[in-house]
Design a protein around this motif. Structure first.
Motif, mmCIF file in Angstrom:
data_model
loop_
_atom_site.group_PDB
_atom_site.id
_atom_site.type_symbol
_atom_site.label_atom_id
_atom_site.label_comp_id
_atom_site.label_asym_id
_atom_site.label_seq_id
_atom_site.Cartn_x
_atom_site.Cartn_y
_atom_site.Cartn_z
ATOM 1 N N MET A 168 -22.121 -17.096 -21.527
ATOM 2 C CA MET A 168 -20.913 -17.749 -22.529
ATOM 3 C C MET A 168 -21.795 -18.132 -23.663
ATOM 4 O O MET A 168 -21.543 -19.105 -24.118
ATOM 5 C CB MET A 168 -20.541 -19.067 -21.711
ATOM 6 N N ALA A 182 -16.579 -11.177 -31.499
ATOM 7 C CA ALA A 182 -15.770 -11.818 -30.179
ATOM 8 C C ALA A 182 -15.434 -10.634 -29.145
ATOM 9 O O ALA A 182 -15.303 -11.001 -27.938
ATOM 10 C CB ALA A 182 -14.426 -12.392 -30.686
ATOM 11 N N SER A 235 -14.285 -19.024 -32.055
ATOM 12 C CA SER A 235 -14.927 -19.824 -31.014
ATOM 13 C C SER A 235 -14.211 -20.897 -30.257
ATOM 14 O O SER A 235 -14.523 -21.166 -28.970
ATOM 15 C CB SER A 235 -16.146 -20.628 -31.979
ATOM 16 N N VAL A 266 -20.964 -16.209 -26.638
ATOM 17 C CA VAL A 266 -20.076 -15.664 -27.596
ATOM 18 C C VAL A 266 -19.533 -16.810 -28.449
ATOM 19 O O VAL A 266 -19.676 -16.837 -29.949
ATOM 20 C CB VAL A 266 -18.822 -14.929 -27.268
ATOM 21 N N PRO A 275 -18.457 -8.028 -25.791
ATOM 22 C CA PRO A 275 -18.542 -8.216 -24.479
ATOM 23 C C PRO A 275 -17.374 -7.344 -23.556
ATOM 24 O O PRO A 275 -17.701 -6.564 -22.892
ATOM 25 C CB PRO A 275 -18.521 -9.698 -23.964
ATOM 26 N N GLY A 276 -16.348 -7.546 -24.314
ATOM 27 C CA GLY A 276 -15.226 -6.857 -23.654
ATOM 28 C C GLY A 276 -15.178 -5.338 -23.685
ATOM 29 O O GLY A 276 -15.228 -4.334 -22.606
ATOM 30 N N ARG A 320 -7.522 -19.586 -19.994
ATOM 31 C CA ARG A 320 -8.212 -18.324 -19.555
ATOM 32 C C ARG A 320 -7.122 -17.505 -18.943
ATOM 33 O O ARG A 320 -7.250 -16.111 -19.165
ATOM 34 C CB ARG A 320 -9.304 -18.558 -18.639
ATOM 35 N N TYR A 375 -17.458 -11.858 -20.340
ATOM 36 C CA TYR A 375 -17.603 -13.144 -20.912
ATOM 37 C C TYR A 375 -18.357 -14.407 -20.341
ATOM 38 O O TYR A 375 -18.524 -15.368 -21.102
ATOM 39 C CB TYR A 375 -16.315 -13.634 -21.556
ATOM 40 N N LEU A 404 -12.401 -18.846 -27.400
ATOM 41 C CA LEU A 404 -12.940 -18.842 -26.213
ATOM 42 C C LEU A 404 -13.768 -20.105 -25.527
ATOM 43 O O LEU A 404 -13.736 -20.013 -24.496
ATOM 44 C CB LEU A 404 -14.146 -17.855 -26.563
ATOM 45 N N LEU A 440 -17.255 -16.529 -18.390
ATOM 46 C CA LEU A 440 -16.570 -17.758 -18.981
ATOM 47 C C LEU A 440 -16.637 -18.982 -17.691
ATOM 48 O O LEU A 440 -16.579 -20.185 -18.145
ATOM 49 C CB LEU A 440 -15.133 -17.784 -18.925
#
Length: 311
Positions: free
Chosen positions: A1, A302, A53, A3, A305-306, A66, A81, A56, A83
């Motif tokens: 985590m 942002a 920021s 990002v 990662p995706g 989420r 991500y 996320l 999370l």
């Protein structure tokens, strides 16, 4: 985590590096409109880093956020991500950034309300000193002349914009100098410079400890005047515009051996009388494109990662 942390670091880096780079740029006074655009892109990038920021961090702290944010995302994207590995700092970060956003909005609303109050008060005072004549049904596009011993002129924006000048200013302005003054003030109104001033004042007033916002406010006040000077000079000439500025402000000590503190009129007049060559069109286009890319960088950070997971 990482990002949200990377976005905050990117925002801080942009807030430090970009103003210094712009301060060293020798093209700002030659192309004030481009400089206005680049400055806006820098500030938008800083705010965008904080907003992303916050989003996320909120997604990492609360399952409901989420689920909403990644409702249609593949499982691999959500896992990319990480999370679920966020610590207790995620909720605190999200709340702090959200409060900062609310505070920014409140400062902007306060600035707009103050400006409207000032404008309403000046309109009321103006109607007392210069009431509508019999048969006049509208105040729009009026040139209002007030009796006054001090040369002065200002543009009263709003639904019925008007140029207000004193009789002393009319006695000083010769030939097309009044037209140049009108073009200058109309340039402010048509370019909506007041919104730039409101936004910059709100950010600088709301976050006085953030240097980038103070620099943004100061540069907006300076660059909008240069841009309006250029608009007037294109129609009526640089010499005419410069002489109009001199005639209106000569008695205020701006052009003496010890100019008034903070006065920028001397620099504006010198710039009009000894203009530097404009940048080539290709160079202006490159600067405009470079400025537009600055807010794109936080979005890419942002999404990395995706996109990596999908790839």
């Amino acid at each position: 985590m990482m990002v949200p942390v990377a976005l905050l670091l990117l925002g801080a880096l942009t807030a430090v590096v970009a103003p210094r780079s712009l301060a060293r740029a020798d093209w700002r006074d030659r192309e004030p409109v481009v400089a206005l655009w680049v400055w806006q892109c820098v500030v938008v990038a800083v705010l965008l880093c904080c907003a992303l920021s916050m989003t996320l961090s909120a997604a990492a702290a609360w399952d409901a956020v989420r689920a909403y944010l990644f409702a249609s995302a593949p499982r691999a994207v959500v896992d990319a991500y990480a999370l679920g590995t966020a610590g207790p700092w995620a909720a605190a970060t999200a709340i702090a950034l959200a409060l900062g956003g609310v505070w920014t909005l409140a400062m902007l609303v306060r600035e707009v309300l103050r400006a409207r109050t000032r404008r309403r008060r000046r309109r009321t005072e103006l109607l007392v000193r210069a009431p509508l004549l019999p048969g006049e049904e509208s105040e729009a596009d009026r040139l209002v002349v007030l009796e006054g011993e001090r040369p002065d002129a200002w543009w009263l924006s709003g639904p019925a914009p008007r140029l207000v000048v004193t009789t002393a200013a009319l006695r000083r302005l010769k030939g097309r100098q009044l037209d140049a003054l009108l073009a200058h003030e109309q340039g402010h109104d048509r370019a909506r410079h007041h919104w730039l001033l409101h936004c910059s004042a709100a950010l600088a007033g709301g976050f006085p400890q953030v240097p980038v916002f103070a620099a943004f406010r100061d540069e907006m006040h300076r660059l909008v005047e240069l841009a309006a000077d250029d608009m007037a000079s294109r129609r009526f000439g640089r010499r005419t515009t410069a002489l109009a500025l001199v005639e209106l402000n000569e008695d205020r000590g701006v052009f003496g051996p010890s100019p008034a503190p903070g006065a920028q009129l001397r620099e504006r007049v010198d710039r009009l009388l000894t203009p530097a060559d404009r940048l080539p069109a290709v160079h202006r286009l490159r600067l405009t494109a470079a400025g537009a890319l600055v807010p794109v960088v936080p979005c890419l950070v942002a999404l990395v990662p995706g996109l990596h997971a999908l790839g």
